[in-house]
Design a protein around this motif. Structure first.
Motif, PDB file in Angstrom:
ATOM      1  N   PRO A 172       0.807  -1.231   0.000  1.00 44.52           N
ATOM      2  CA  PRO A 172       0.000   0.000   0.000  1.00 44.52           C
ATOM      3  C   PRO A 172       0.839   1.280   0.000  1.00 44.52           C
ATOM      4  CG  PRO A 172      -1.015  -1.623   1.417  1.00 44.52           C
ATOM      5  CD  PRO A 172       0.271  -2.230   0.934  1.00 44.52           C
ATOM      6  N   LEU A 173       1.905   1.337   0.795  1.00 41.28           N
ATOM      7  CA  LEU A 173       2.674   2.595   0.842  1.00 41.28           C
ATOM      8  C   LEU A 173       3.424   2.850  -0.466  1.00 41.28           C
ATOM      9  CD1 LEU A 173       3.967   2.791   4.509  1.00 41.28           C
ATOM     10  CD2 LEU A 173       2.155   4.122   3.414  1.00 41.28           C
ATOM     11  N   GLU A 174       3.794   1.761  -1.161  1.00 39.42           N
ATOM     12  CA  GLU A 174       4.428   1.954  -2.478  1.00 39.42           C
ATOM     13  C   GLU A 174       3.404   2.526  -3.454  1.00 39.42           C
ATOM     14  OE1 GLU A 174       7.643  -1.529  -3.072  1.00 39.42           O
ATOM     15  OE2 GLU A 174       5.623  -2.240  -2.720  1.00 39.42           O
ATOM     16  N   ILE A 175       2.174   2.039  -3.335  1.00 44.07           N
ATOM     17  CA  ILE A 175       1.120   2.542  -4.233  1.00 44.07           C
ATOM     18  C   ILE A 175       0.824   4.009  -3.903  1.00 44.07           C
ATOM     19  CG2 ILE A 175      -1.272   2.219  -4.985  1.00 44.07           C
ATOM     20  CD1 ILE A 175      -0.923  -0.785  -4.394  1.00 44.07           C
ATOM     21  N   VAL A 176       0.802   4.330  -2.594  1.00 44.50           N
ATOM     22  CA  VAL A 176       0.584   5.734  -2.194  1.00 44.50           C
ATOM     23  C   VAL A 176       1.671   6.617  -2.822  1.00 44.50           C
ATOM     24  CG1 VAL A 176       0.677   7.338  -0.249  1.00 44.50           C
ATOM     25  CG2 VAL A 176      -0.628   5.226  -0.038  1.00 44.50           C
ATOM     26  N   ALA A 177       2.921   6.160  -2.745  1.00 41.67           N
ATOM     27  CA  ALA A 177       4.028   6.968  -3.297  1.00 41.67           C
ATOM     28  C   ALA A 177       3.859   7.143  -4.803  1.00 41.67           C
ATOM     29  CB  ALA A 177       5.370   6.312  -2.973  1.00 41.67           C
ATOM     30  N   ALA A 178       3.395   6.086  -5.480  1.00 43.09           N
ATOM     31  CA  ALA A 178       3.200   6.180  -6.934  1.00 43.09           C
ATOM     32  C   ALA A 178       2.073   7.166  -7.258  1.00 43.09           C
ATOM     33  CB  ALA A 178       2.896   4.795  -7.505  1.00 43.09           C
ATOM     34  N   ILE A 179       1.017   7.160  -6.428  1.00 38.16           N
ATOM     35  CA  ILE A 179      -0.087   8.108  -6.658  1.00 38.16           C
ATOM     36  C   ILE A 179       0.429   9.533  -6.446  1.00 38.16           C
ATOM     37  CG2 ILE A 179      -2.394   8.840  -5.916  1.00 38.16           C
ATOM     38  CD1 ILE A 179      -2.850   5.952  -4.898  1.00 38.16           C
ATOM     39  N   GLU A 180       1.217   9.703  -5.392  1.00 37.49           N
ATOM     40  CA  GLU A 180       1.781  11.045  -5.127  1.00 37.49           C
ATOM     41  C   GLU A 180       2.631  11.510  -6.295  1.00 37.49           C
ATOM     42  OE1 GLU A 180       3.796  10.691  -1.407  1.00 37.49           O
ATOM     43  OE2 GLU A 180       2.068  11.466  -0.296  1.00 37.49           O
ATOM     44  N   ALA A 181       3.435  10.594  -6.835  1.00 40.66           N
ATOM     45  CA  ALA A 181       4.296  10.980  -7.957  1.00 40.66           C
ATOM     46  C   ALA A 181       3.450  11.378  -9.158  1.00 40.66           C
ATOM     47  CB  ALA A 181       5.231   9.820  -8.309  1.00 40.66           C
ATOM     48  N   LEU A 182       2.287  10.732  -9.294  1.00 37.28           N
ATOM     49  CA  LEU A 182       1.439  10.982 -10.454  1.00 37.28           C
ATOM     50  C   LEU A 182       0.646  12.284 -10.327  1.00 37.28           C
ATOM     51  CD1 LEU A 182       0.968   9.285 -13.000  1.00 37.28           C
ATOM     52  CD2 LEU A 182      -0.991   8.227 -11.867  1.00 37.28           C
ATOM     53  N   ILE A 183       0.067  12.517  -9.140  1.00 40.47           N
ATOM     54  CA  ILE A 183      -0.832  13.685  -9.027  1.00 40.47           C
ATOM     55  C   ILE A 183      -0.577  14.553  -7.812  1.00 40.47           C
ATOM     56  CG2 ILE A 183      -2.784  12.622 -10.247  1.00 40.47           C
ATOM     57  CD1 ILE A 183      -3.938  12.421  -7.197  1.00 40.47           C
ATOM     58  N   GLY A 184       0.369  14.155  -6.940  1.00 40.28           N
ATOM     59  CA  GLY A 184       0.541  14.891  -5.683  1.00 40.28           C
ATOM     60  C   GLY A 184       1.103  16.286  -5.914  1.00 40.28           C
ATOM     61  N   ASP A 185       0.732  17.193  -5.002  1.00 50.08           N
ATOM     62  CA  ASP A 185       1.325  18.532  -5.054  1.00 50.08           C
ATOM     63  C   ASP A 185       2.719  18.420  -4.480  1.00 50.08           C
ATOM     64  OD1 ASP A 185      -1.053  19.582  -5.940  1.00 50.08           O
ATOM     65  OD2 ASP A 185      -1.823  19.777  -3.898  1.00 50.08           O
ATOM     66  N   ALA A 186       3.710  18.903  -5.191  1.00 50.92           N
ATOM     67  CA  ALA A 186       5.076  18.847  -4.677  1.00 50.92           C
ATOM     68  C   ALA A 186       5.146  19.686  -3.406  1.00 50.92           C
ATOM     69  CB  ALA A 186       6.021  19.403  -5.720  1.00 50.92           C
ATOM     70  N   ALA A 187       5.870  19.169  -2.416  1.00 52.14           N
ATOM     71  CA  ALA A 187       6.010  19.934  -1.179  1.00 52.14           C
ATOM     72  C   ALA A 187       6.717  21.252  -1.503  1.00 52.14           C
ATOM     73  CB  ALA A 187       6.841  19.129  -0.191  1.00 52.14           C
ATOM     74  N   PRO A 188       6.247  22.369  -0.914  1.00 55.49           N
ATOM     75  CA  PRO A 188       6.899  23.631  -1.219  1.00 55.49           C
ATOM     76  C   PRO A 188       8.346  23.602  -0.738  1.00 55.49           C
ATOM     77  CG  PRO A 188       5.362  23.864   0.614  1.00 55.49           C
ATOM     78  CD  PRO A 188       5.213  22.467   0.097  1.00 55.49           C
TER      79      PRO A 188
END
Ligand code: CTP
Length: 408
Positions: A172-188
């Protein structure tokens, strides 16, 4: 709740048939922890492995299962389900669903949504290793990649069917990271990212013999708070700390020392740096000729004569470095009278860039206390800061440091 790049994002999770569907329940939790909204579609196969009730309870949303459900279609049609999402995640993606996706079939709710969507799609294959290795699956997988979908996994390992090989759904956490890479807002970007700071803190202990030492009342609270505040603004921080009872501040590398000589050596070892903040109450003197054995009364009634020698001045040494001098060197001036006047002459004497001056006189409660009343002395003049908690002084100073580097 963790808030990061997925906060406020809408995720449509399609759970197809496979034993790995149980991991999708955890995936829902991980996404919710990050502030994402999760709506789930359960295929007929998926519903053989996890119940709609578990999925609904974890996602806190209705679960969608039927393409031809009059109720679902009237309340939330398949087109709207995909339009209202920022991303579609298929986990697990069974061999069957991958085949349908690759062929463009639309004979149930999940495949229809996947055909109708205009959103990014991430899929996490999970199946028996022979099914994964089958040329048909490999073809379908490649077709999906060529169509612009993003895959995560599958991983290698023990499979639920008892075989070993490729086919495990990613965690699950690998999938979360992949979702973040795909659509996540980059941390300022943090303002002190890429800067290195050294902070000294606490008292020093100067040994008289193996059991006795000279010390002072410094608690280390101010220096530790500064180290933590600089780290929270993105700096890489080394905290060189004398003996104290404080918790190590988060995200900071701590070098524990006892004497002034050790503090200087630890600072020199931590160089180069962009910022040095000398907040330690370094003992000015150490005992000349520290006794190697415990000193004993000799019966004469005469106390031993303790000869003192001056300690190295860490702030002055760093301020006068020839080559590799940190850009911003900041000292503290603990004074009991004529605070600003003494601090200004200390700035010149030590050769540092800024001095944080404070009144530590009897009755102020600064030494060991939680509050501090300081004046910031720079080449531009004197700023009087209101009395604040030491943590707030640390945050204010860290922000001033960030402003200094930001205005370059
Ligand atoms: N300092 C240092 N090394 C020392 C003594 C002091 O790095 N051996 C630093 C302190 O960390 C502080 C500043 O120098 O940032 C001023 O410390 P303070 O004790 O106020 O001043 P002293 O140098 O001891 O001067 P004085 O005895 O005149 O007060």
């Amino acid at each position: 709740m963790q808030t990061d790049g997925l906060s406020g994002k809408h995720i449509l999770l399609i759970i197809s048939g496979g034993i790995a569907a149980y991991k999708s329940l955890d995936l829902i939790r991980r996404l919710k922890e990050r502030g994402a909204g999760v709506r789930c579609v359960l295929t007929a196969g998926g519903a053989q492995f996890v119940t709609p009730l578990s999925v609904a309870a974890l996602s806190e949303e209705a679960v969608f299962q039927d393409l031809f459900s009059l109720k679902d279609e009237s309340e939330m049609g398949h087109i709207r389900l995909s339009r209202e999402a920022d991303v579609l995640v298929v986990a697990p993606a069974s061999a069957d669903l991958m085949a349908k996706m690759a062929a463009g079939l639309a004979d149930d709710l999940a495949s229809t949504i996947l055909l109708a969507t205009d959103k990014p799609v991430l899929f996490a294959p999970a199946m028996n290793t022979r099914m994964w290795d089958h040329p048909a699956t490999r073809r379908n997988f490649q077709t999906l990649l060529d169509d612009g979908l993003t895959a995560i996994g599958p991983g290698q390992g023990d499979l639920a069917c008892g075989e070993v090989g490729a086919g495990r759904m990613s965690e699950p956490l690998e999938i979360v990271a992949a979702i973040e890479a795909l659509i996540g807002d980059a941390a300022p970007e943090l303002p002190l990212q890429g800067r290195k700071a050294i902070v000294t803190s606490g008292p020093t202990h100067e040994a008289i013999d193996p059991v006795r030492y000279l010390a002072n009342r410094s608690s280390g609270k101010q220096g530790h708070a500064i180290a933590g505040a600089l780290a929270r603004l993105g700096a890489e921080v080394v905290l060189v700390a004398g003996p104290n009872n404080l918790a190590d501040p988060g995200g900071v590398t701590v070098r524990a020392i006892e004497s002034a000589a050790q503090m200087l050596a630890a600072c020199e070892a931590a160089l180069p740096a962009d910022i040095v903040v000398c907040a330690a109450a370094v003992a000015d003197w150490r005992v000349a000729g520290e006794a190697q054995q415990k000193m004993k009364k000799d019966g004469s009634g005469q106390p031993p004569a303790l000869a003192l020698v001056e300690n190295p001045d860490i702030l002055k040494t760093i301020s006068h470095l020839n080559g590799g001098r940190p850009e911003l060197v900041i000292g503290f001036a603990a004074e009991t009278e004529k605070v600003v006047q003494h601090a200004q002459s200390k700035l010149t004497r030590k050769g540092c860039d800024w001095i944080v001056a404070n009144d530590v006189g009897a009755g102020t409660g600064v030494m060991g206390g939680d509050d501090n009343t300081v004046h910031l002395i720079t080449a531009q003049g004197v700023e009087d800061w209101p009395t604040m908690a030491k943590d707030a002084v640390a945050v204010t100073l860290a922000e001033r440091i960030a402003d200094h580097f930001g205005s370059e």
